[in-house]
Design a protein around this motif. Structure first.
Motif, PDB file in Angstrom:
ATOM      1  N   GLN A 121       0.920  -1.144  -0.503  1.00 48.12           N
ATOM      2  CA  GLN A 121      -0.170  -0.249   0.106  1.00 48.12           C
ATOM      3  C   GLN A 121       1.107   1.115   0.240  1.00 48.12           C
ATOM      4  OE1 GLN A 121      -3.501   0.149   1.881  1.00 48.12           O
ATOM      5  NE2 GLN A 121      -3.109  -1.700   3.067  1.00 48.12           N
ATOM      6  N   PHE A 128      -8.474   5.612   3.789  1.00 44.59           N
ATOM      7  CA  PHE A 128      -9.056   5.941   2.143  1.00 44.59           C
ATOM      8  C   PHE A 128      -8.117   6.462   1.410  1.00 44.59           C
ATOM      9  CE2 PHE A 128     -12.087   7.828  -0.802  1.00 44.59           C
ATOM     10  CZ  PHE A 128     -12.339   6.361  -1.720  1.00 44.59           C
ATOM     11  N   ASN A 129      -6.734   7.097   2.356  1.00 44.03           N
ATOM     12  CA  ASN A 129      -5.836   7.729   1.189  1.00 44.03           C
ATOM     13  C   ASN A 129      -4.716   6.429   0.451  1.00 44.03           C
ATOM     14  OD1 ASN A 129      -6.634   9.738   1.655  1.00 44.03           O
ATOM     15  ND2 ASN A 129      -5.987  10.922   3.459  1.00 44.03           N
ATOM     16  N   THR A 130      -4.982   5.647   1.119  1.00 38.83           N
ATOM     17  CA  THR A 130      -3.913   4.222   0.447  1.00 38.83           C
ATOM     18  C   THR A 130      -4.581   3.607  -0.775  1.00 38.83           C
ATOM     19  OG1 THR A 130      -4.663   3.162   1.798  1.00 38.83           O
ATOM     20  CG2 THR A 130      -2.451   4.777   2.791  1.00 38.83           C
ATOM     21  N   TYR A 131      -3.457   3.423  -1.205  1.00 38.33           N
ATOM     22  CA  TYR A 131      -4.153   2.922  -2.549  1.00 38.33           C
ATOM     23  C   TYR A 131      -2.483   1.318  -2.606  1.00 38.33           C
ATOM     24  CZ  TYR A 131      -0.532   4.838  -5.765  1.00 38.33           C
ATOM     25  OH  TYR A 131       0.714   5.475  -6.442  1.00 38.33           O
ATOM     26  N   GLN A 142      -7.948   1.437  -4.116  1.00 38.17           N
ATOM     27  CA  GLN A 142      -8.528   1.873  -3.346  1.00 38.17           C
ATOM     28  C   GLN A 142      -9.803   1.280  -2.390  1.00 38.17           C
ATOM     29  OE1 GLN A 142      -8.218   6.226  -4.699  1.00 38.17           O
ATOM     30  NE2 GLN A 142      -7.400   6.444  -2.850  1.00 38.17           N
ATOM     31  N   TYR A 143      -9.430   1.299  -0.777  1.00 38.88           N
ATOM     32  CA  TYR A 143     -10.817   0.445  -0.342  1.00 38.88           C
ATOM     33  C   TYR A 143     -10.768   1.682   1.102  1.00 38.88           C
ATOM     34  CZ  TYR A 143     -13.590  -2.499   3.135  1.00 38.88           C
ATOM     35  OH  TYR A 143     -14.256  -2.673   3.814  1.00 38.88           O
ATOM     36  N   ARG A 144     -12.346   1.729   0.790  1.00 41.10           N
ATOM     37  CA  ARG A 144     -12.915   2.545   1.978  1.00 41.10           C
ATOM     38  C   ARG A 144     -14.299   1.777   2.921  1.00 41.10           C
ATOM     39  NH1 ARG A 144     -16.001   8.490   1.853  1.00 41.10           N
ATOM     40  NH2 ARG A 144     -17.055   6.769   0.406  1.00 41.10           N
ATOM     41  N   GLN A 190     -10.118  12.700  -5.503  1.00 37.91           N
ATOM     42  CA  GLN A 190      -9.997  12.180  -4.473  1.00 37.91           C
ATOM     43  C   GLN A 190     -11.052  13.044  -3.527  1.00 37.91           C
ATOM     44  OE1 GLN A 190      -8.747   9.078  -4.831  1.00 37.91           O
ATOM     45  NE2 GLN A 190      -7.733   9.580  -2.815  1.00 37.91           N
TER      46      GLN A 190
END
Length: 199
Positions: A121, A128-131, A142-144, A190
């Motif tokens: 990541q 949610f700011n990671t991908y 991305q996952y939230r 974003q």
């Protein structure tokens, strides 16, 4: 007795014969230019079409991944009655194998085996700011999840990918049981992703 033709007549016939051979054996400059123009026009028509085909294959691949991840979230919720906080939770419970390209350029991904996404990541400052880059390297995923009743996956073009202007979203609403996969023909910011729920 056969008469021998005069020397001038033989020379004229031979010259005429040689001239016909040379004019039939090659192309004129105008003909070559015309052929090159046709080839250039055909290439100009084919290359954008090829680009769109590759782009649609990438979008389809990312959509299939998001669909599998979303089903894993639903399976997790049905088992534990809560949404997973992160992709590591899904991996640790064996619900889905989430893989990522170990490199930062799509051209390098085909020559390197994928790794676990939870170890790859990128970014920081919250879930949610990671991908993570997809195994092909063309998608930034991305996952939230774990916030209220919604979980969402997003796939958009990786910053090093040349295939732009698309976004795929997969979501699950734990309250209603609804799930959805949506494809967009543009890139969502974003801010739009973080403030949007589509289930």
């Amino acid at each position: 007795m056969n008469k021998i033709p005069p020397l001038e007549t033989v020379a004229c016939k031979r010259f005429s014969f040689d001239r016909n051979l040379s004019s039939e054996g090659g192309f004129t400059l105008i003909e070559l230019i015309f052929v090159f123009m046709i080839v250039a026009i055909l290439c100009g028509l084919a290359i954008p079409g090829y680009h769109e085909i590759i782009k649609s294959v990438i979008i389809s691949d990312c959509s299939q991944q998001l669909s599998a991840y979303n089903k894993a979230v639903i399976g997790y919720y049905n088992t534990y009655n809560e949404l997973p906080l992160n992709i590591g939770t899904l991996e640790n419970h064996g619900l889905v194998s989430i893989l990522a390209c170990p490199k930062d350029s799509p051209s390098d991904c085909s020559s390197h085996p994928p790794v676990k996404a939870s170890t790859r990541q990128i970014g920081g400052g919250g879930n949610f700011n990671t991908y993570w880059p997809s195994p092909s390297g063309h998608c930034a995923i991305q996952y939230r999840g774990g916030y209220g009743n919604y979980s969402q996956f997003w796939a958009s073009p990786h910053h090093n990918s040349s295939y732009r202007n698309w976004t795929v979203s997969a979501c699950f609403n734990a309250q209603t049981g609804a799930s959805k996969l949506v494809k967009y023909k543009y890139e969502l910011s974003q801010t739009s992703k973080a403030s949007s729920t589509f289930c």
